[in-house]
Write a protein that holds these residues in place. Sequence first.
Motif, PDB file in Angstrom:
ATOM      1  N   SER A  99      -8.932  -5.784   7.691  1.00 42.66           N
ATOM      2  CA  SER A  99      -8.752  -5.148   9.114  1.00 42.66           C
ATOM      3  C   SER A  99      -9.756  -5.764   9.929  1.00 42.66           C
ATOM      4  O   SER A  99      -9.145  -6.095  11.233  1.00 42.66           O
ATOM      5  CB  SER A  99      -9.115  -3.682   8.883  1.00 42.66           C
ATOM      6  OG  SER A  99      -8.300  -2.953   8.097  1.00 42.66           O
ATOM      7  N   TRP A 231      -6.953  -2.043  15.086  1.00 41.77           N
ATOM      8  CA  TRP A 231      -7.613  -1.442  13.684  1.00 41.77           C
ATOM      9  C   TRP A 231      -6.953   0.008  13.056  1.00 41.77           C
ATOM     10  O   TRP A 231      -6.720   0.111  11.925  1.00 41.77           O
ATOM     11  CB  TRP A 231      -8.963  -0.960  14.073  1.00 41.77           C
ATOM     12  CG  TRP A 231      -9.824  -0.341  12.887  1.00 41.77           C
ATOM     13  CD1 TRP A 231     -10.116   0.695  12.299  1.00 41.77           C
ATOM     14  CD2 TRP A 231     -10.627  -1.295  12.248  1.00 41.77           C
ATOM     15  NE1 TRP A 231     -10.790   0.854  11.178  1.00 41.77           N
ATOM     16  CE2 TRP A 231     -11.383  -0.285  11.084  1.00 41.77           C
ATOM     17  CE3 TRP A 231     -10.994  -2.749  12.145  1.00 41.77           C
ATOM     18  CZ2 TRP A 231     -12.339  -0.937  10.197  1.00 41.77           C
ATOM     19  CZ3 TRP A 231     -12.112  -3.109  11.178  1.00 41.77           C
ATOM     20  CH2 TRP A 231     -12.564  -2.217  10.336  1.00 41.77           C
ATOM     21  N   SER A 232      -6.072   0.630  14.078  1.00 39.92           N
ATOM     22  CA  SER A 232      -5.436   1.782  13.503  1.00 39.92           C
ATOM     23  C   SER A 232      -3.976   1.682  13.278  1.00 39.92           C
ATOM     24  O   SER A 232      -3.268   2.432  12.931  1.00 39.92           O
ATOM     25  CB  SER A 232      -5.674   2.919  14.596  1.00 39.92           C
ATOM     26  OG  SER A 232      -7.073   3.064  14.931  1.00 39.92           O
ATOM     27  N   GLU A 233      -3.630   0.407  13.295  1.00 42.40           N
ATOM     28  CA  GLU A 233      -2.053   0.087  13.210  1.00 42.40           C
ATOM     29  C   GLU A 233      -1.508   0.317  11.776  1.00 42.40           C
ATOM     30  O   GLU A 233      -2.268  -0.006  10.696  1.00 42.40           O
ATOM     31  CB  GLU A 233      -1.884  -1.436  13.587  1.00 42.40           C
ATOM     32  CG  GLU A 233      -0.400  -1.725  13.490  1.00 42.40           C
ATOM     33  CD  GLU A 233       0.460  -0.972  14.345  1.00 42.40           C
ATOM     34  OE1 GLU A 233       1.425  -0.519  13.874  1.00 42.40           O
ATOM     35  OE2 GLU A 233       0.179  -0.911  15.654  1.00 42.40           O
ATOM     36  N   PHE A 234      -0.403   1.024  11.698  1.00 40.81           N
ATOM     37  CA  PHE A 234      -0.062   1.199  10.321  1.00 40.81           C
ATOM     38  C   PHE A 234       1.436   0.873  10.027  1.00 40.81           C
ATOM     39  O   PHE A 234       1.654   0.347   8.794  1.00 40.81           O
ATOM     40  CB  PHE A 234       0.150   2.882  10.190  1.00 40.81           C
ATOM     41  CG  PHE A 234       0.740   3.421   8.764  1.00 40.81           C
ATOM     42  CD1 PHE A 234      -0.332   3.271   7.751  1.00 40.81           C
ATOM     43  CD2 PHE A 234       1.804   3.749   8.730  1.00 40.81           C
ATOM     44  CE1 PHE A 234       0.325   3.750   6.478  1.00 40.81           C
ATOM     45  CE2 PHE A 234       2.365   4.176   7.526  1.00 40.81           C
ATOM     46  CZ  PHE A 234       1.522   4.285   6.307  1.00 40.81           C
ATOM     47  N   THR A 250      -6.055   0.827   7.001  1.00 41.72           N
ATOM     48  CA  THR A 250      -5.040   2.105   7.146  1.00 41.72           C
ATOM     49  C   THR A 250      -3.789   2.134   6.000  1.00 41.72           C
ATOM     50  O   THR A 250      -3.909   3.402   5.452  1.00 41.72           O
ATOM     51  CB  THR A 250      -4.101   1.788   8.327  1.00 41.72           C
ATOM     52  OG1 THR A 250      -3.687   0.544   8.319  1.00 41.72           O
ATOM     53  CG2 THR A 250      -4.898   2.105   9.669  1.00 41.72           C
ATOM     54  N   TYR A 254      -3.731   5.112   2.961  1.00 44.62           N
ATOM     55  CA  TYR A 254      -2.617   5.709   2.715  1.00 44.62           C
ATOM     56  C   TYR A 254      -2.335   5.663   1.125  1.00 44.62           C
ATOM     57  O   TYR A 254      -1.840   6.558   0.249  1.00 44.62           O
ATOM     58  CB  TYR A 254      -1.516   4.976   3.524  1.00 44.62           C
ATOM     59  CG  TYR A 254      -0.051   5.410   2.999  1.00 44.62           C
ATOM     60  CD1 TYR A 254       0.614   6.682   3.360  1.00 44.62           C
ATOM     61  CD2 TYR A 254       0.935   4.439   2.248  1.00 44.62           C
ATOM     62  CE1 TYR A 254       1.814   6.792   3.010  1.00 44.62           C
ATOM     63  CE2 TYR A 254       2.110   4.902   1.924  1.00 44.62           C
ATOM     64  CZ  TYR A 254       2.544   6.000   2.360  1.00 44.62           C
ATOM     65  OH  TYR A 254       3.794   6.324   1.844  1.00 44.62           O
ATOM     66  N   ILE A 271     -11.228   8.363   5.011  1.00 49.49           N
ATOM     67  CA  ILE A 271     -11.040   8.424   6.086  1.00 49.49           C
ATOM     68  C   ILE A 271     -12.295   8.298   7.154  1.00 49.49           C
ATOM     69  O   ILE A 271     -12.339   7.578   8.199  1.00 49.49           O
ATOM     70  CB  ILE A 271     -10.397   9.922   6.590  1.00 49.49           C
ATOM     71  CG1 ILE A 271      -8.880  10.012   5.790  1.00 49.49           C
ATOM     72  CG2 ILE A 271      -9.930   9.863   7.893  1.00 49.49           C
ATOM     73  CD1 ILE A 271      -8.089  11.220   5.835  1.00 49.49           C
ATOM     74  N   THR A 274     -13.105   4.671   7.425  1.00 50.46           N
ATOM     75  CA  THR A 274     -11.884   4.008   8.076  1.00 50.46           C
ATOM     76  C   THR A 274     -12.196   4.095   9.687  1.00 50.46           C
ATOM     77  O   THR A 274     -11.993   3.106  10.604  1.00 50.46           O
ATOM     78  CB  THR A 274     -10.622   4.399   7.922  1.00 50.46           C
ATOM     79  OG1 THR A 274     -10.387   4.294   6.352  1.00 50.46           O
ATOM     80  CG2 THR A 274      -9.623   3.839   8.638  1.00 50.46           C
TER      81      THR A 274
END
Length: 300
Positions: A99, A231-234, A250, A254, A271, A274
């Motif tokens: 990440s 950083w938050s891209e999924f 992320t 998951y 979480i 993260t």
Amino acid sequence: MNRRLKRNLVLDCVSYDDFWDVRGARMQKAKKLRRIPANLFAILISIIMFVPIYLLIVNSLKDNIQSRAMGVELPTSLHLENYLTVIERGKLGIAFVNSLFYATGATILVVVFATAAAFVLSRNRSPRNRFLYIYIALGLAIPMNYVTLTKVMQVTHLINTGVGILVVYAATKISFAVFLIYAFVESIPREIDEAAIMDGCGPMTLFFRVIFPLLTPAWVTTAILSFLDFWSEFILPLYFLQSSTKWPMTLAVYNFFGMFEANWNLVSADIVLTILPVIAVYLIGQRYIISGMTTGAVKG
């Protein structure tokens, strides 16, 4: 007679000054009273947004039984070993490095290319450059076509590669970055460019040693907002990264949730780990975000 007249004039001046002082104080007090509802509303929104973070932190320190209710009460005993378990079983060490590499690398690409493009397009107002600016800005409104993007990634052999994710990440933010920095460039006088050229600066020296430092609020704002999004891209890594050793945080969260969905204490700890870098980056750079967005809004 003259002394009495002078004394009356002095008293009138003092009374006049006192009147304006009292009026100014009343206006300041009224202004503060008008701000109370807005401040209370802001505090309420902040509390509402803090509640999920509080729940995650509190439940990450509970045992498995206590955390099942996801309650707001404090833990009876602190279980810091939850974080060690998450790091070991969830492979967060590799995911964190991935990440950091994806978010940092893509942010650097966005800042360099968007700043250079915004400077050239803003300084050279030709019809062609105006068209290019509008074309780039349209990326803010046009949604991404994942079918076409997948085919392009297949043809270029960039699927399941770190370079491919870097390029895709950067491409998603170029439009926003150029739009934001373009407005900031207009606030820099052209006389600075002319003075630097007269001193012997070439195009690269002019940009990197003169203009780029002056654009610090704009590109730092762009860098912070881009980093937070990357950083938050999924979705993008889910589509284009098949190897688990290349997954960002992320996807690691998951995958971890799928394995330990009954252990809410471990999921909460996962979480929390993260989102900590995101919170840290935002708190460090929030003053640049405010100044950069304000200038872009006024000058655009």
